[in-house]
Motif scaffolding. Structure first.
Motif, PDB file in Angstrom:
ATOM      1  N   GLU A   1      15.458  20.244  -1.164  1.00 32.78           N
ATOM      2  CA  GLU A   1      14.761  20.580   0.080  1.00 32.78           C
ATOM      3  C   GLU A   1      14.703  19.386   1.039  1.00 32.78           C
ATOM      4  O   GLU A   1      15.096  19.467   2.189  1.00 32.78           O
ATOM      5  N   ASN A   2      14.204  18.298   0.497  1.00 32.44           N
ATOM      6  CA  ASN A   2      13.987  17.124   1.339  1.00 32.44           C
ATOM      7  C   ASN A   2      15.232  16.246   1.327  1.00 32.44           C
ATOM      8  O   ASN A   2      15.530  15.594   0.341  1.00 32.44           O
ATOM      9  N   THR A   3      15.993  16.244   2.417  1.00 30.41           N
ATOM     10  CA  THR A   3      17.246  15.485   2.428  1.00 30.41           C
ATOM     11  C   THR A   3      17.149  14.319   3.409  1.00 30.41           C
ATOM     12  O   THR A   3      18.045  14.075   4.207  1.00 30.41           O
ATOM     13  N   ARG A   4      16.062  13.607   3.333  1.00 35.79           N
ATOM     14  CA  ARG A   4      15.874  12.429   4.176  1.00 35.79           C
ATOM     15  C   ARG A   4      17.007  11.429   3.924  1.00 35.79           C
ATOM     16  O   ARG A   4      17.369  11.143   2.795  1.00 35.79           O
ATOM     17  N   GLY A   5      17.588  10.934   5.008  1.00 40.02           N
ATOM     18  CA  GLY A   5      18.633   9.919   4.883  1.00 40.02           C
ATOM     19  C   GLY A   5      19.986  10.466   4.478  1.00 40.02           C
ATOM     20  O   GLY A   5      20.907   9.716   4.178  1.00 40.02           O
ATOM     21  N   ILE A   6      20.118  11.812   4.473  1.00 39.57           N
ATOM     22  CA  ILE A   6      21.374  12.381   3.990  1.00 39.57           C
ATOM     23  C   ILE A   6      22.513  12.130   4.984  1.00 39.57           C
ATOM     24  O   ILE A   6      23.657  11.920   4.577  1.00 39.57           O
ATOM     25  N   THR A   7      22.196  12.144   6.288  1.00 45.75           N
ATOM     26  CA  THR A   7      23.272  11.944   7.270  1.00 45.75           C
ATOM     27  C   THR A   7      23.898  10.565   7.134  1.00 45.75           C
ATOM     28  O   THR A   7      25.106  10.409   7.293  1.00 45.75           O
ATOM     29  N   ASP A   8      23.061   9.580   6.830  1.00 48.47           N
ATOM     30  CA  ASP A   8      23.585   8.230   6.640  1.00 48.47           C
ATOM     31  C   ASP A   8      24.575   8.206   5.468  1.00 48.47           C
ATOM     32  O   ASP A   8      25.672   7.654   5.577  1.00 48.47           O
ATOM     33  N   VAL A   9      24.176   8.854   4.371  1.00 48.09           N
ATOM     34  CA  VAL A   9      25.044   8.904   3.197  1.00 48.09           C
ATOM     35  C   VAL A   9      26.350   9.627   3.535  1.00 48.09           C
ATOM     36  O   VAL A   9      27.442   9.174   3.186  1.00 48.09           O
ATOM     37  N   LEU A  10      26.237  10.761   4.247  1.00 52.45           N
ATOM     38  CA  LEU A  10      27.432  11.520   4.628  1.00 52.45           C
ATOM     39  C   LEU A  10      28.358  10.668   5.484  1.00 52.45           C
ATOM     40  O   LEU A  10      29.569  10.627   5.265  1.00 52.45           O
ATOM     41  N   GLU A  11      27.765   9.962   6.477  1.00 51.71           N
ATOM     42  CA  GLU A  11      28.577   9.153   7.379  1.00 51.71           C
ATOM     43  C   GLU A  11      29.330   8.060   6.625  1.00 51.71           C
ATOM     44  O   GLU A  11      30.499   7.792   6.900  1.00 51.71           O
ATOM     45  N   ARG A  12      28.658   7.447   5.677  1.00 56.95           N
ATOM     46  CA  ARG A  12      29.302   6.379   4.921  1.00 56.95           C
ATOM     47  C   ARG A  12      30.521   6.876   4.150  1.00 56.95           C
ATOM     48  O   ARG A  12      31.392   6.102   3.784  1.00 56.95           O
ATOM     49  N   LEU A  13      30.543   8.186   3.859  1.00 56.00           N
ATOM     50  CA  LEU A  13      31.696   8.741   3.154  1.00 56.00           C
ATOM     51  C   LEU A  13      32.642   9.462   4.104  1.00 56.00           C
ATOM     52  O   LEU A  13      33.573  10.140   3.680  1.00 56.00           O
ATOM     53  N   GLY A  14      32.386   9.337   5.417  1.00 59.84           N
ATOM     54  CA  GLY A  14      33.299   9.911   6.389  1.00 59.84           C
ATOM     55  C   GLY A  14      33.095  11.387   6.664  1.00 59.84           C
ATOM     56  O   GLY A  14      34.021  12.068   7.096  1.00 59.84           O
ATOM     57  N   PHE A  15      31.895  11.915   6.401  1.00 58.64           N
ATOM     58  CA  PHE A  15      31.603  13.314   6.737  1.00 58.64           C
ATOM     59  C   PHE A  15      30.588  13.343   7.876  1.00 58.64           C
ATOM     60  O   PHE A  15      29.803  12.404   8.040  1.00 58.64           O
ATOM     61  N   ASP A  16      30.585  14.449   8.669  1.00 61.19           N
ATOM     62  CA  ASP A  16      29.451  14.628   9.569  1.00 61.19           C
ATOM     63  C   ASP A  16      28.550  15.727   9.004  1.00 61.19           C
ATOM     64  O   ASP A  16      28.882  16.353   7.996  1.00 61.19           O
ATOM     65  N   ALA A  17      27.422  15.962   9.680  1.00 62.58           N
ATOM     66  CA  ALA A  17      26.426  16.887   9.118  1.00 62.58           C
ATOM     67  C   ALA A  17      26.973  18.310   8.987  1.00 62.58           C
ATOM     68  O   ALA A  17      26.449  19.110   8.221  1.00 62.58           O
ATOM     69  N   GLY A  18      28.039  18.624   9.741  1.00 61.67           N
ATOM     70  CA  GLY A  18      28.614  19.968   9.687  1.00 61.67           C
ATOM     71  C   GLY A  18      29.136  20.346   8.307  1.00 61.67           C
ATOM     72  O   GLY A  18      29.256  21.524   7.977  1.00 61.67           O
ATOM     73  N   VAL A  19      29.398  19.351   7.470  1.00 59.67           N
ATOM     74  CA  VAL A  19      29.956  19.608   6.145  1.00 59.67           C
ATOM     75  C   VAL A  19      28.996  20.440   5.286  1.00 59.67           C
ATOM     76  O   VAL A  19      29.414  21.155   4.386  1.00 59.67           O
TER      77      VAL A  19
END
Lengths: 265, 201
Positions: B93-111
């Motif tokens: 439920e709580n995905t705090r900081g998830i966008t940062d993790v995604l970005e570091r792996l080359g994904f955007d939030a759309g994934v």
């Protein structure tokens, strides 16, 4: 309306059809002629024996004898459920889960039906109890066997998904939730289908028998309805119990998936 | 700040294993296939029956429910499995900081809206790491975390894990076949031989 008695000769004529079928199997090389003949002989012996036993049983309402007969029927059904599993539980469980859930559902529903609905006195009157229990066990057995088989089969195939959910911090019930629902659904489908098409496509076996034996059709229909409702209730209850027990057995106290508790077929 | 202490963990192919990782430490495991590396990680995560105890700081594994333990000591299996339709449905439920993790792996939030069936093997592997880190584990057990990745993505994953290890002071126990990777990233390194841990020189 009178009951036309069947002579051995009448039955022999009907049996000729089975022989014809076996001959066809041999002719077309289907390879099932042996099994057809064995099944036909088995059903003859079993049904005649049951007829005899019931004849004796109906003449006296000794609770112990009736109880014994019920237990024999239950254990045969439990054995059949076990036989139909592709991946069986190890040890007593493959037999125990099926037999226990059928015991729970069939006996409760039958007891309720005899005491509250039909109000037989005494409630264990064998003329009512034994045929009802037989139909009940037969149908519950189908539901339980299908549901359990679907549960263990899917759990085996979806090991990765189940463990991924456990690793994501889910508990065992979340991890097997979908599989459990699916197994239960497949166990219930036959009886629901049978209810939905009853009377339209075919006359249910019991009703047919009653009409052939000279009963009034409307009475036969009412009894068939009663049976149908009892059967669906019993099958549902039995499948729920079996799937719950079965899925619980697939996990241990530390909520690990224990596929080693299933036998490799 | 939690250390991970493995105290006499054993199961059918392993003799008792003792190993302590201080908070934020990274330790590598290697060994021939079938030597029990993955089984050791599974045993620590309490996924297979095993004997012994594991400590997270001063809390024993046996003192908490297994789901809580698995959330706090996160295992990344060599092969990732998915149970729902889209990537996002697998995250807590709580995905705090998830966008940062995604970005570091080359994904955007759309994934997060992507369907699992259209992911490549490499994407699955990287997103499995995202899923794991979203649980904010206090220690990481990684089984071949970069096996299916090209060098660029491998570097992304390595630096993400290093970043997480430092910011969360998480201990990392990492099964890796790649001697270069072990050397590049540094830290203690052990080989499993005959069910025993041997320090790698």
């Amino acid at each position: 309306m009178t009951l036309i008695h069947l002579t051995p000769w009448d039955l022999a004529l009907a049996a000729a059809l089975v022989l014809l079928l076996a001959g066809m199997s041999w002719w077309l090389r289907l390879g099932v002629e042996r099994r057809i003949l064995i099944a036909a002989v088995r059903s003859t012996i079993q049904l005649m024996l049951v007829g005899l036993v019931l004849k004796i049983l109906f003449n006296q309402t000794h609770p112990a004898l009736i109880g014994l007969m019920s237990m024999v029927m239950l254990s045969a059904a439990g054995f059949e459920v076990m036989q139909r599993q592709k991946r069986r539980y190890r040890g007593i469980w493959s037999y125990g889960i099926g037999a226990f859930s059928m015991f729970l559902s069939s006996f409760t529903v039958i007891f309720l039906a005899l005491t509250v609905v039909i109000r037989v006195d005494p409630w264990y009157e064998p003329q009512y109890l034994i045929p009802l229990l037989g139909m009940m066990l037969g149908n519950t057995m189908n539901g339980v066997a299908i549901a359990l088989d679907s549960l263990t089969r899917q759990a085996w195939e979806a090991r990765g998904q189940i463990e991924a959910r456990l690793l994501a911090g889910g508990n065992w019930e979340q991890a097997i939730e979908e599989i459990r629902r699916d197994a239960l659904r497949s166990g219930l489908i036959p009886i629901v289908n049978a209810m939905g098409t009853a009377g339209l496509v075919s006359l249910p076996g019991m009703m047919t028998g009653q009409i052939l034996a000279g009963g009034p059709p409307l009475e036969a229909a009412k009894y068939q309805l009663l049976i149908m409702f009892l059967l669906s209730g019993g099958t549902g209850l039995g499948s729920v119990a079996a799937v719950w027990l079965g899925s619980k057995r697939l996990f241990d106290r530390r909520e690990r998936l224990r596929l080693d508790r299933l036998r490799i077929p | 700040m939690t250390a991970l202490r493995i105290d006499g963990i054993r199961h059918r192919v392993l003799s008792p294993v003792d190993l302590t990782l201080i908070p934020g430490e990274q330790v590598f495991l290697s060994g021939p296939s079938g030597s029990g590396k993955s089984l050791l990680l599974r045993a620590i995560a309490d996924l297979d029956p095993n004997e012994g105890e594991v400590w997270l700081g001063d809390e024993a594994r046996s003192s908490m429910p297994a789901p809580l333990w698995r959330r706090r000591v996160g295992l990344l299996p060599a092969e990732s499995f998915w149970w729902a339709e889209t990537v996002g449905e697998h995250l807590p439920e709580n995905t705090r900081g998830i966008t940062d993790v995604l970005e570091r792996l080359g994904f955007d939030a759309g994934v997060l809206g992507w369907s699992i069936s259209r992911l490549s093997t490499g994407e699955r592997q990287r997103l499995a790491l995202v899923r794991l880190l979203a649980q904010r584990p206090e220690a990481l057990l990684l089984d071949e975390a970069t096996a299916n990745l090209d060098p660029a993505n491998r570097d992304c994953v390595e630096s993400l894990i290093a970043h997480y290890r430092e910011t969360a002071s998480a201990s990392v126990l990492w099964v890796s076949h790649d001697p270069e990777q072990r050397q590049r990233l540094g830290g203690r390194s052990y080989r499993i031989r005959d069910g025993r841990l041997e320090p790698e020189s």
